[in-house]
Design an enzyme around this catalytic site. Structure first.
Site, PDB file in Angstrom:
ATOM      1  N   HIS A 358       0.803  -1.233   0.000  1.00  0.00           N
ATOM      2  CA  HIS A 358       0.000   0.000   0.000  1.00  0.00           C
ATOM      3  C   HIS A 358       0.827   1.272   0.000  1.00  0.00           C
ATOM      4  O   HIS A 358       0.264   2.360   0.193  1.00  0.00           O
ATOM      5  CB  HIS A 358      -0.930   0.045   1.208  1.00  0.00           C
ATOM      6  CG  HIS A 358      -1.983  -1.013   1.224  1.00  0.00           C
ATOM      7  ND1 HIS A 358      -3.236  -0.816   0.682  1.00  0.00           N
ATOM      8  CD2 HIS A 358      -1.970  -2.269   1.695  1.00  0.00           C
ATOM      9  CE1 HIS A 358      -3.945  -1.912   0.849  1.00  0.00           C
ATOM     10  NE2 HIS A 358      -3.200  -2.822   1.457  1.00  0.00           N
ATOM     11  N   LYS A 546      -8.681  13.827   4.471  1.00  0.00           N
ATOM     12  CA  LYS A 546      -7.756  12.689   4.462  1.00  0.00           C
ATOM     13  C   LYS A 546      -6.770  12.887   5.596  1.00  0.00           C
ATOM     14  O   LYS A 546      -6.693  13.977   6.169  1.00  0.00           O
ATOM     15  CB  LYS A 546      -7.015  12.594   3.119  1.00  0.00           C
ATOM     16  CG  LYS A 546      -6.396  13.922   2.642  1.00  0.00           C
ATOM     17  CD  LYS A 546      -5.758  13.806   1.281  1.00  0.00           C
ATOM     18  CE  LYS A 546      -6.736  13.896   0.136  1.00  0.00           C
ATOM     19  NZ  LYS A 546      -6.884  12.656  -0.609  1.00  0.00           N
ATOM     20  N   ARG A 547      -5.988  11.837   5.914  1.00  0.00           N
ATOM     21  CA  ARG A 547      -4.951  12.008   6.921  1.00  0.00           C
ATOM     22  C   ARG A 547      -4.030  13.163   6.529  1.00  0.00           C
ATOM     23  O   ARG A 547      -3.825  13.432   5.345  1.00  0.00           O
ATOM     24  CB  ARG A 547      -4.153  10.716   7.063  1.00  0.00           C
ATOM     25  CG  ARG A 547      -4.885   9.660   7.846  1.00  0.00           C
ATOM     26  CD  ARG A 547      -5.185  10.119   9.263  1.00  0.00           C
ATOM     27  NE  ARG A 547      -3.963  10.243  10.022  1.00  0.00           N
ATOM     28  CZ  ARG A 547      -3.440   9.267  10.743  1.00  0.00           C
ATOM     29  NH1 ARG A 547      -4.054   8.102  10.843  1.00  0.00           N
ATOM     30  NH2 ARG A 547      -2.321   9.438  11.404  1.00  0.00           N
ATOM     31  N   LYS A 552       0.520  14.529   0.937  1.00  0.00           N
ATOM     32  CA  LYS A 552      -0.851  14.785   0.483  1.00  0.00           C
ATOM     33  C   LYS A 552      -1.075  16.281   0.188  1.00  0.00           C
ATOM     34  O   LYS A 552      -2.060  16.665  -0.420  1.00  0.00           O
ATOM     35  CB  LYS A 552      -1.860  14.272   1.512  1.00  0.00           C
ATOM     36  CG  LYS A 552      -1.829  12.734   1.659  1.00  0.00           C
ATOM     37  CD  LYS A 552      -2.813  12.259   2.710  1.00  0.00           C
ATOM     38  CE  LYS A 552      -2.667  10.769   3.035  1.00  0.00           C
ATOM     39  NZ  LYS A 552      -3.319   9.904   2.023  1.00  0.00           N
ATOM     40  N   THR A 654      -8.671   6.597  -1.928  1.00  0.00           N
ATOM     41  CA  THR A 654     -10.025   6.061  -2.079  1.00  0.00           C
ATOM     42  C   THR A 654     -11.061   7.163  -1.843  1.00  0.00           C
ATOM     43  O   THR A 654     -12.189   7.066  -2.315  1.00  0.00           O
ATOM     44  CB  THR A 654     -10.276   4.888  -1.100  1.00  0.00           C
ATOM     45  OG1 THR A 654      -9.707   5.232   0.174  1.00  0.00           O
ATOM     46  CG2 THR A 654      -9.632   3.620  -1.596  1.00  0.00           C
ATOM     47  N   LYS A 658     -14.767   8.062  -3.581  1.00  0.00           N
ATOM     48  CA  LYS A 658     -16.005   8.351  -2.840  1.00  0.00           C
ATOM     49  C   LYS A 658     -16.600   9.661  -3.344  1.00  0.00           C
ATOM     50  O   LYS A 658     -17.817   9.789  -3.525  1.00  0.00           O
ATOM     51  CB  LYS A 658     -15.721   8.444  -1.334  1.00  0.00           C
ATOM     52  CG  LYS A 658     -15.375   7.096  -0.710  1.00  0.00           C
ATOM     53  CD  LYS A 658     -14.748   7.214   0.672  1.00  0.00           C
ATOM     54  CE  LYS A 658     -14.015   5.910   1.009  1.00  0.00           C
ATOM     55  NZ  LYS A 658     -13.042   6.059   2.090  1.00  0.00           N
TER      56      LYS A 658
HETATM   57  C1  26V Z   1       2.006   2.353   8.568  1.00  0.00           C
HETATM   58  C2  26V Z   1       2.116   2.404   9.937  1.00  0.00           C
HETATM   59  C3  26V Z   1       3.449   2.595  10.529  1.00  0.00           C
HETATM   60  C4  26V Z   1       3.423   2.939  12.004  1.00  0.00           C
HETATM   61  C5  26V Z   1       2.425   2.101  12.760  1.00  0.00           C
HETATM   62  C6  26V Z   1       1.029   2.285  12.226  1.00  0.00           C
HETATM   63  C7  26V Z   1       0.974   2.237  10.729  1.00  0.00           C
HETATM   64  C8  26V Z   1      -0.249   2.039  10.098  1.00  0.00           C
HETATM   65  C9  26V Z   1      -0.345   1.978   8.737  1.00  0.00           C
HETATM   66  C10 26V Z   1       0.777   2.149   7.968  1.00  0.00           C
HETATM   67  C11 26V Z   1       0.692   1.962   6.491  1.00  0.00           C
HETATM   68  C12 26V Z   1       0.304   3.090   5.715  1.00  0.00           C
HETATM   69  C13 26V Z   1       0.003   2.647   4.320  1.00  0.00           C
HETATM   70  C14 26V Z   1      -1.321   3.146   3.854  1.00  0.00           C
HETATM   71  O1  26V Z   1      -2.205   3.449   4.632  1.00  0.00           O
HETATM   72  N1  26V Z   1      -1.478   3.229   2.561  1.00  0.00           N
HETATM   73  C15 26V Z   1      -2.690   3.739   1.950  1.00  0.00           C
HETATM   74  O2  26V Z   1      -3.463   2.617   1.504  1.00  0.00           O
HETATM   75  C16 26V Z   1      -4.654   3.017   0.861  1.00  0.00           C
HETATM   76  C17 26V Z   1      -5.432   1.759   0.555  1.00  0.00           C
HETATM   77  O3  26V Z   1      -4.746   0.997  -0.381  1.00  0.00           O
HETATM   78  C18 26V Z   1      -4.339   3.822  -0.381  1.00  0.00           C
HETATM   79  O4  26V Z   1      -5.545   4.240  -0.971  1.00  0.00           O
HETATM   80  C19 26V Z   1      -3.494   5.044  -0.021  1.00  0.00           C
HETATM   81  O5  26V Z   1      -3.100   5.715  -1.181  1.00  0.00           O
HETATM   82  C20 26V Z   1      -2.274   4.595   0.760  1.00  0.00           C
HETATM   83  O6  26V Z   1      -1.551   5.721   1.237  1.00  0.00           O
END
Ligand code: 26V
Length: 810
Positions: A358, A546-547, A552, A654, A658
């Site tokens: 991702h 968004k976050r 972003k 995503t 939406k």
């Molecule tokens: C990383 C970490 C690292 C620290 C601990 C918590 C944590 C939680 C999640 C992540 C991964 C981040 C990756 C992510 O969220 N990617 C997003 O995935 C979406 C669904 O595929 C996509 O639409 C977004 O573009 C993408 O940024």
């Protein structure tokens, strides 16, 4: 499917209230009514849940398990009512009994067990799996605290704990008798068996119980109920005999219990850069070990077959690298408990596990210190070490051309375990989440692995459930759509394409306009209630939700707003269509710069919104605590969807899907799924600007970009940056200086200055287009018409046929 009339539904409410609470409707609180509705839904769900399980077992069909550290479920009351075919009756019954259905449904606390896109995707996938009758289930963690609750105080983000379980959660069932034991620490004892093989025993371990809580996943009007199983960590009962000297253990035991419960204590926020925290590793293994043990137990119960046939019946999709320990865990069980040889265990494992990537942001890629893994999970570490040895040996002997690249490919390198490398080596499928993202993985980020295993790499462009994000969240628009093209689009979202025949029909467009306008009025009221800000419902609602992350580029958006404000100050009579800029965003608590941007948005908002000189032409709204429920309220009212990431950085996005599904026009870069949205709707129905992914990657690789040059030559930009530097938006002089310095001394790492001018020009085009009402509406309808491709039903269909080889259970 239960077909209740409104009267029957009312009767049920009344009688349940009587039996459960001994109350009359008149004396009932909203919360009591909420629980009554939830229990009516649960009664409908239960028999179908049991029959679905029975059917899957009897048919012994192949099933998919989606392993994810996050499921951003949001609220379930409305979607469960909808999918059970009872939403309309419930709404009407509640109204007739004198309640506002929205107030009743708002009693449910969002299950915020996810950070953003990755977690929400997992929830959308479960909805589509059940609605398409696929046997597929989720495994996750029942965090006691979800993602923090955000408050904005004096412009600053303040985090509060999200104790979502304060009230009884209506949808879960605790299954204590299906608890599973997880082992940490200890040592590995090796000895030779009689047959000459070596056996490994993991001894003196610390034990933790994983208790499952099951949540039903309701398919849309099809009587299929799948399961989301969330694990909760509890201590194993301590068998003390209570004699006096044991009293001294009391506090020690309490500490011990507390530290175990911490494993499912809270969801980690997704930070700007990855940090290897031991508790997070414990969480990952907790999810993986309980789920894999569960899957194997079920396989043995339902199929009287050797586990070598596991790949015929089971496929496990790991959501990012977070559950990658599924690979060594499955190896461990097959070898140490089922006495498989290495080779046969490896054969099974690599046919069962599939991995979704991702992100390409290198700072987000997971690695774990070798020593930490060895100490916490000694047997798992040994297996990873062996996987690495065999993989590197294979490279050395069979791929001499790659010998020099072994350090970049090795799973264990620089004392770290590289989880993405482990995931690729141990799985049969590696997918990206939008075409451009998969291409970047293949050509750049994971090129070496792609050259080695080209057949594993594939793309699955993300999707969103149109049932929640259109049918449920936007009843006015979905009503109009159904009235115009019939209800088939609900089962087959691609049929939204039939709307194209109305895209120039003046009377349809007028109704379409009215729907958007009513949705804007509703949002304007919410904004007023929550922030006190009055916004013009005739203004353009320009939305970025968004976050908060540098890539972003919320900063680019707020720079544009500052620019417009500066223009208006110079020329208050400027002829512009009033604009309302709406933001929603949480920043990771330790992400300093992201929090500064939130503060900047809020400070600019308070200046702009109170400046009478600009005659209300500009309003800026930051809605606090952005979450699924708030998204459902904002999205139907959006005119413009801001998808402005630095090209190459957003894997898919995503929110873009939406909003287009609800008729917003996108202003965006050619990044993530924006590229495919553009292909679907056509260039004239989307506003694309800025650097392309290959240009960004080229600057990264070869340099050639100088932000200071732009600062020195573009007055609009230097004015904004100087305003920041001089504290014009801050309450003291040095506030926002760090944003200024970040851009100029770090050479604007996300190309905000570089893309500023094209962004501005494209916004001018947006405004011009909006002036031509019919043309705008035409584009807006065209977007809705082409949004079917972005339903997660299409995505799940693709996963099922191309990766999982799964059959629908019709
Ligand atoms: C990383 C970490 C690292 C620290 C601990 C918590 C944590 C939680 C999640 C992540 C991964 C981040 C990756 C992510 O969220 N990617 C997003 O995935 C979406 C669904 O595929 C996509 O639409 C977004 O573009 C993408 O940024």
């Amino acid at each position: 499917m239960l077909e209740l009339t409104v009267d029957e539904f009312k009767e049920r409410i009344i009688s349940k209230l009587q039996t459960n609470k001994s109350k009359e409707v008149a004396g009932a609180t909203n919360k009591e009514i909420y629980y009554v509705i939830a229990s009516i839904v649960n009664e409908e769900i239960l028999p179908h849940w049991q029959s679905t399980k029975k059917r899957y077992n009897e048919k012994s069909c192949k099933q998919v398990y989606y392993l994810s550290m996050e499921f951003l479920v949001g609220s379930l009351i409305e979607s469960n009512l909808l999918n059970c075919g009872m939403l309309e009756q419930s709404n009407e019954a509640l109204k007739q009994l004198g309640f506002d259905p929205d107030n009743i449904y708002a009693q449910e606390h969002d299950a915020g067990l996810g950070n953003g896109g990755l977690g929400r995707l997992a929830a959308c996938f479960l909805d589509s799996l059940a609605s398409l009758k696929y046997p597929g289930h989720g495994f996750g963690i029942r965090y006691r605290y979800g993602l923090f609750e955000q408050r904005i105080i004096h412009g600053n983000q303040v985090e509060l704990p999200d104790y979502w379980l304060k009230d009884q959660y209506a949808w879960e069932t605790r299954k204590e008798d299906e608890a599973i034991c997880i082992h940490y620490h200890g040592n590995v004892h090796m000895f030779q068996r009689n047959d000459g093989n070596i056996e490994f025993k993991h001894e003196n371990t610390d034990k933790v119980m994983a208790i499952p809580y099951d949540i039903p996943i309701v398919g849309y009007k099809n009587e299929v109920i799948n399961t989301l199983r969330l694990w909760s960590a509890e201590s194993v009962g301590l068998d003390r005999d209570g004699s006096s000297e044991e009293g001294m253990h009391y506090y020690h035991d309490l500490d011990h219990k507390h530290s175990i419960e911490q494993i499912s204590g809270y969801l980690y926020p997704d930070d700007s850069k990855y940090e290897g925290k031991e508790l997070r590793l414990k969480q990952q293994y907790f999810l993986v070990s309980s789920s894999i043990q569960n899957i194997i137990k079920d396989f043995k119960k339902n199929h009287q077959k050797s586990l070598k046939y596991l790949p015929e019946k089971v496929v496990i999709q790991v959501n990012d690298t977070h559950p990658t320990l599924a690979i060594p865990e499955l190896m461990r069980i097959l070898m140490d408990e089922e006495h498989f040889s290495w080779d046969s265990a490896w054969e099974v494992t690599t046919k069962v596990i599939a991995y979704t990537n991702h992100t390409t942001l290198s700072e987000a890629l997971e690695t774990w210190p070798k020593g930490m893994m060895e100490h916490l999970l000694p047997r798992i570490y040994m297996i990873i070490d062996e996987i690495n040895e065999r993989f590197c040996k294979g490279l050395w002997f069979d791929h001499q051309e790659l010998r020099e690249k072994i350090p970049e490919l090795a799973i264990i390198a620089d004392e770290q375990i590289h989880m993405a490398r482990l995931a690729i080596v141990g799985s049969f499928s590696v997918n990206g989440v939008a075409q451009i993202h998969t291409d970047i993985l293949k050509e750049k980020e994971m090129k070496n692995f792609y050259d080695l295993f080209p057949e594993r790499f594939n793309n699955k462009t993300n999707g969103i459930t149109h049932r929640r994000w259109l049918l449920q969240a936007n009843p006015k628009l979905s009503g109009l759509i159904t009235e115009s093209i019939g209800p088939q689009w609900i089962q087959r979202p691609k049929q939204l394409i039939s709307l194209l025949k109305y895209s120039k029909d003046a009377s349809f467009l007028e109704k379409f306009y009215q729907v958007k306008h009513e949705n804007k009025q509703i949002l304007a009221n919410l904004i007023h209630e929550r922030t006190g800000i009055l916004v013009d419902d005739q203004s353009i609602f320009d939305v970025q939700i968004k976050r908060l992350h540098e890539y972003k580029r919320q900063l680019l958006n707020i720079f544009h707003i500052i620019y417009l404000y500066n223009e208006l100050k110079e020329n208050p009579n400027l002829d512009m269509i009033p604009r309302t800029f709406i933001f929603g965003a949480k920043a990771a608590p330790s992400y300093h710069l992201a929090k500064e941007v939130i503060k900047l948005i809020n400070k600019v908002a308070s200046i702009v919104n109170h400046d009478a000189a600009i005659q209300g032409k500009l309003k800026v709204v930051f809605l606090e605590n952005y979450n699924v429920s708030l998204a459902e309220k904002i999205i139907p009212a959006a005119d413009v969807s801001e998808q402005i990431s630095t090209a190459s950085k957003e894997a898919s996005g995503t929110g873009n899907m939406k909003m287009m599904m609800n008729g917003a026009l996108t202003i965006g870069t050619l990044d993530g799924a924006n590229v495919e949205i553009k292909e679907a709707v056509g260039n004239e129905n989307i506003f694309i600007f800025g650097l392309k992914a290959d240009e960004v990657l080229n600057f990264h690789q070869h340099g050639g970009y100088n932000a200071t040059d732009i600062y020195n030559t573009d007055d609009r930009i230097s004015r904004i940056l100087d305003q920041l530097n001089q504290g014009e938006f801050g309450s003291h002089e040095i506030e926002f200086k760090d944003i200024y310095y970040n851009i100029l001394s770090q050479n604007d790492p996300y190309f905000v200055l570089k893309d500023f001018e094209p962004y501005l020009e494209t916004h001018e085009l947006v405004e011009q287009t909006y002036r031509d009402k019919l043309s705008w509406l035409h584009k807006s309808v065209t977007n809705v018409a082409h949004s079917g491709k972005f339903s997660s039903d299409r995505t799940i269909q693709d996963y099922a046929t191309e990766i999982w080889k799964l059959k629908k259970q019709v």
